[in-house]
Motif scaffolding. Sequence first.
Motif, PDB file in Angstrom:
ATOM      1  N   PRO B  37     -35.102 -64.500 -52.322  1.00  0.00           N
ATOM      2  CA  PRO B  37     -34.825 -65.541 -51.330  1.00  0.00           C
ATOM      3  C   PRO B  37     -35.898 -65.543 -50.230  1.00  0.00           C
ATOM      4  CG  PRO B  37     -32.903 -64.134 -51.692  1.00  0.00           C
ATOM      5  CD  PRO B  37     -34.065 -63.473 -52.362  1.00  0.00           C
ATOM      6  N   MET B  38     -36.214 -66.709 -49.719  1.00  0.00           N
ATOM      7  CA  MET B  38     -37.251 -66.819 -48.694  1.00  0.00           C
ATOM      8  C   MET B  38     -36.737 -66.329 -47.340  1.00  0.00           C
ATOM      9  SD  MET B  38     -39.007 -70.240 -47.163  1.00  0.00           S
ATOM     10  CE  MET B  38     -40.005 -70.557 -48.608  1.00  0.00           C
ATOM     11  N   PRO B  39     -37.426 -65.360 -46.718  1.00  0.00           N
ATOM     12  CA  PRO B  39     -36.982 -64.894 -45.389  1.00  0.00           C
ATOM     13  C   PRO B  39     -37.242 -65.966 -44.336  1.00  0.00           C
ATOM     14  CG  PRO B  39     -38.520 -63.344 -46.431  1.00  0.00           C
ATOM     15  CD  PRO B  39     -38.596 -64.612 -47.204  1.00  0.00           C
ATOM     16  N   PRO B  78     -30.906 -61.871 -36.267  1.00  0.00           N
ATOM     17  CA  PRO B  78     -31.513 -62.122 -34.942  1.00  0.00           C
ATOM     18  C   PRO B  78     -31.820 -60.848 -34.166  1.00  0.00           C
ATOM     19  CG  PRO B  78     -29.703 -63.649 -35.339  1.00  0.00           C
ATOM     20  CD  PRO B  78     -29.683 -62.650 -36.474  1.00  0.00           C
ATOM     21  N   LYS B  79     -31.108 -59.761 -34.462  1.00  0.00           N
ATOM     22  CA  LYS B  79     -31.377 -58.508 -33.733  1.00  0.00           C
ATOM     23  C   LYS B  79     -32.764 -57.961 -34.058  1.00  0.00           C
ATOM     24  CE  LYS B  79     -27.320 -56.260 -34.661  1.00  0.00           C
ATOM     25  NZ  LYS B  79     -26.235 -57.223 -34.980  1.00  0.00           N
ATOM     26  N   SER B  80     -33.340 -58.427 -35.186  1.00  0.00           N
ATOM     27  CA  SER B  80     -34.669 -57.931 -35.560  1.00  0.00           C
ATOM     28  C   SER B  80     -35.789 -58.709 -34.879  1.00  0.00           C
ATOM     29  CB  SER B  80     -34.851 -58.031 -37.082  1.00  0.00           C
ATOM     30  OG  SER B  80     -34.948 -59.397 -37.485  1.00  0.00           O
ATOM     31  N   PHE B  81     -35.441 -59.802 -34.192  1.00  0.00           N
ATOM     32  CA  PHE B  81     -36.483 -60.660 -33.623  1.00  0.00           C
ATOM     33  C   PHE B  81     -37.157 -59.954 -32.443  1.00  0.00           C
ATOM     34  CE2 PHE B  81     -33.887 -64.702 -34.877  1.00  0.00           C
ATOM     35  CZ  PHE B  81     -34.054 -64.380 -36.214  1.00  0.00           C
ATOM     36  N   VAL B  82     -38.496 -60.061 -32.389  1.00  0.00           N
ATOM     37  CA  VAL B  82     -39.230 -59.456 -31.266  1.00  0.00           C
ATOM     38  C   VAL B  82     -39.678 -60.518 -30.271  1.00  0.00           C
ATOM     39  CG1 VAL B  82     -40.024 -57.510 -32.655  1.00  0.00           C
ATOM     40  CG2 VAL B  82     -41.444 -59.578 -32.502  1.00  0.00           C
ATOM     41  N   ASP B  83     -39.459 -61.786 -30.633  1.00  0.00           N
ATOM     42  CA  ASP B  83     -39.872 -62.880 -29.745  1.00  0.00           C
ATOM     43  C   ASP B  83     -38.627 -63.649 -29.326  1.00  0.00           C
ATOM     44  OD1 ASP B  83     -41.309 -64.721 -28.326  1.00  0.00           O
ATOM     45  OD2 ASP B  83     -42.585 -65.345 -30.012  1.00  0.00           O
ATOM     46  N   HIS B  84     -38.755 -64.339 -28.206  1.00  0.00           N
ATOM     47  CA  HIS B  84     -37.639 -65.113 -27.687  1.00  0.00           C
ATOM     48  C   HIS B  84     -38.148 -66.526 -27.425  1.00  0.00           C
ATOM     49  CE1 HIS B  84     -33.893 -65.962 -25.679  1.00  0.00           C
ATOM     50  NE2 HIS B  84     -34.536 -66.323 -24.572  1.00  0.00           N
ATOM     51  N   ILE B  85     -37.586 -67.498 -28.131  1.00  0.00           N
ATOM     52  CA  ILE B  85     -38.085 -68.870 -28.022  1.00  0.00           C
ATOM     53  C   ILE B  85     -37.449 -69.544 -26.798  1.00  0.00           C
ATOM     54  CG2 ILE B  85     -38.156 -71.138 -29.132  1.00  0.00           C
ATOM     55  CD1 ILE B  85     -39.813 -69.156 -30.659  1.00  0.00           C
ATOM     56  N   THR B  86     -38.290 -69.988 -25.878  1.00  0.00           N
ATOM     57  CA  THR B  86     -37.762 -70.728 -24.737  1.00  0.00           C
ATOM     58  C   THR B  86     -38.302 -72.156 -24.699  1.00  0.00           C
ATOM     59  OG1 THR B  86     -39.548 -69.790 -23.421  1.00  0.00           O
ATOM     60  CG2 THR B  86     -37.392 -68.729 -23.255  1.00  0.00           C
ATOM     61  N   ASN B  87     -39.505 -72.351 -25.243  1.00  0.00           N
ATOM     62  CA  ASN B  87     -40.081 -73.697 -25.249  1.00  0.00           C
ATOM     63  C   ASN B  87     -40.338 -74.120 -26.693  1.00  0.00           C
ATOM     64  OD1 ASN B  87     -41.459 -76.050 -24.955  1.00  0.00           O
ATOM     65  ND2 ASN B  87     -43.277 -75.135 -23.993  1.00  0.00           N
ATOM     66  N   ARG B  98     -44.449 -62.953 -38.054  1.00  0.00           N
ATOM     67  CA  ARG B  98     -44.966 -62.282 -39.251  1.00  0.00           C
ATOM     68  C   ARG B  98     -44.591 -60.794 -39.252  1.00  0.00           C
ATOM     69  NH1 ARG B  98     -49.555 -65.980 -38.911  1.00  0.00           N
ATOM     70  NH2 ARG B  98     -50.712 -64.540 -37.569  1.00  0.00           N
ATOM     71  N   VAL B  99     -44.496 -60.202 -38.082  1.00  0.00           N
ATOM     72  CA  VAL B  99     -44.194 -58.762 -38.059  1.00  0.00           C
ATOM     73  C   VAL B  99     -42.787 -58.469 -38.576  1.00  0.00           C
ATOM     74  CG1 VAL B  99     -45.786 -58.225 -36.188  1.00  0.00           C
ATOM     75  CG2 VAL B  99     -43.388 -58.737 -35.648  1.00  0.00           C
ATOM     76  N   ILE B 100     -41.906 -59.452 -38.531  1.00  0.00           N
ATOM     77  CA  ILE B 100     -40.570 -59.219 -39.116  1.00  0.00           C
ATOM     78  C   ILE B 100     -40.478 -59.872 -40.495  1.00  0.00           C
ATOM     79  CG2 ILE B 100     -39.432 -58.980 -36.872  1.00  0.00           C
ATOM     80  CD1 ILE B 100     -38.322 -61.867 -37.358  1.00  0.00           C
ATOM     81  N   ASN B 101     -41.633 -60.264 -41.036  1.00  0.00           N
ATOM     82  CA  ASN B 101     -41.724 -60.805 -42.401  1.00  0.00           C
ATOM     83  C   ASN B 101     -41.051 -62.159 -42.582  1.00  0.00           C
ATOM     84  OD1 ASN B 101     -43.201 -58.585 -43.436  1.00  0.00           O
ATOM     85  ND2 ASN B 101     -41.280 -57.397 -43.497  1.00  0.00           N
ATOM     86  N   ALA B 102     -40.883 -62.898 -41.488  1.00  0.00           N
ATOM     87  CA  ALA B 102     -40.342 -64.249 -41.628  1.00  0.00           C
ATOM     88  C   ALA B 102     -41.408 -65.156 -42.226  1.00  0.00           C
ATOM     89  CB  ALA B 102     -39.903 -64.779 -40.272  1.00  0.00           C
ATOM     90  N   GLN B 103     -41.054 -65.903 -43.238  1.00  0.00           N
ATOM     91  CA  GLN B 103     -41.988 -66.904 -43.770  1.00  0.00           C
ATOM     92  C   GLN B 103     -41.740 -68.261 -43.120  1.00  0.00           C
ATOM     93  OE1 GLN B 103     -42.363 -67.018 -48.058  1.00  0.00           O
ATOM     94  NE2 GLN B 103     -41.966 -64.823 -48.205  1.00  0.00           N
TER      95      GLN B 103
END
Lengths: 174, 437
Positions: B37-39, B78-87, B98-103
């Motif tokens: 499955p695609m991450p 979501p607990k693995s996310f290192v970034d926080h989207i605000t904009n 990429r560091v959490i292997n999201a495609q």
Amino acid sequence: MLKFSTGLKFAAIASVVLIAGCTTKPQAAAETPPPASTGPMTSETQSSSVVAGSEQDLKVNVGDTVHFGYNEYSVQDEDKTTLQRQAAWLQKFPAVRVTVEGHCDERGTREYNLALGARRANAVKEYLVSLGVSSARVDTISYGKERPICTESDESCWAQNRRGVTVVAGGESS
Amino acid sequence: MRRIGIAFAAVIAMIVGFAAPASAQLRVDVTQGNVQPMPIAIPNFAAPQPSDAAAGQNIAGVVRADLQRSGLFKSLDPKSFVDHITNINAPPTYANWRVINAQGLVTGQVQMQSDGRLRVDFRLWDVYGESQMLGLQYFTTPENWRRISHMISDAIYERITGEKGYFDTRIVFISESGPALARKKRLAVMDEDGANPIFLTRGDYMVLTPRFNPSAQIIAYMSYISGKPRVYLFDLESGRQQMLGDFPEMTFSPRFSPDGNKVAMTLEKNGNSDIYVMDLRTHGVVRLTTDPAIDTAPSFSPDASKIAFESDRGGSQQIYVMNADGSDQHRISFDAGRNGTPVWSPRGDLIAFSNQSGDSFHIGVMRTDGSGARIISNGWEDEGPTWAPNGRVLMFSRTLRGGHGSQIWSIDVTGRNEQRVQTPGDASDPAWSPLIQ
């Protein structure tokens, strides 16, 4: 800006009215199924508390149930005496009308079993009619595999569920 | 009498921002088993106003669940996310995903408007291609947030797989309750993910085999409400149920034609069951089978030219196909066991069916000429398949051995990704709507 889609109306369910249940109770016999062994009883065992010509009379003193082979719908020889008693009972109480319920075991799709239950109910009706009962007095209904009287997934239960049950639909003595 | 008022306000969607259509590097092939499955990362949608934060979480949560359930995506925690989207209007920092292997990355934002409508924006990003793949904006009433979520899921699914999605759909089914020897069966509808279940009948009479018409506004089903089992139509808008036609004996196994103007069903007469088609506009009835065998379970091909059905005219229950006028009836199932309830895929390429081998039942699919039959599910009693509108996923009833109730399950046409569908209690006889229009 390109318009992707407008007015995805899902107006649909403005209101849902629930219609009250019917006034007749054709499923009564199925909801309180008789014991599996509604075997023939002789008049000597007739219970004095049972009103002659009643639903209970048919069930207890005549025998209301016949059984069928797997995927079969012909009346079995051992059940013919039960139906002969039913026919004699119907001649004795000419005001009584009955409904024959056709039932199936769980092996078979829902649709197929509805059709098979209809075949079984009709086979019982035809046998009663062949014995002189007016076809106008005998209605049929199929419950397919939806009204089992036994739930184990084994042959002893399946055999009990493959059945035709004659229930009083009107004109009974009280 | 009880009334249930449910209004679905309009949803307006438009394509937003960053016009250059990216070349689709990100792709999932739905025809394969898709072992990998695609991450995809779907952070909670941003809420510039704190009062919209719950909506932002809820919408992202439904999108995550939809895509995860499809089996084609792995919704990253979501607990693995290192970034926080605000904009969401600026491109993301791709390296942080990429560091959490999201495609794939989905960013979104919710904003209550002064007119009381909810505005929802989202963008789909190709993390390795470093480009936006999709951007859409929706306006709707706040109560409608689940539909918006499913529409976003459908848009993502379609952009990445090239196939239409199936999340913004509904299921009509039979809700079951009570002891095994006295089951209550109620007509019910729910969203494809099991949310928003609504009961349409009370359970004081039995109902079976519901099917949607193409607009998902009318349900054809069998009911014992009058004491005599007959096909009825239930209009979801008016809440009215009405017997279809006036036949002396049992009518059952209804299914709409693809244009919704006709219903194919089975009429029983003196114990014999045959297939008829009724025109809903004229109420004219045409008999299609005349055989003394059991002929039932009709299902139109999507081009309406043919009808698949089951018959035991050859000795055992098997699948047949005829022209829609009843001509050229021929058997197509020749594999082991008994085969019934054929259901034509909305794509037109396959027929799903119930197969009985020995004492147990399975769901299978075959080509429309009967070739290539294969079993895809393996329960004790699996029956009654129904297709997602894109023809890639099926639902069916699974009855447990020994009278322990029924559940609705879903499975990919590949035979993978089998899972139970959330229902309020036991359930059977699912029928999938087309995509809601």
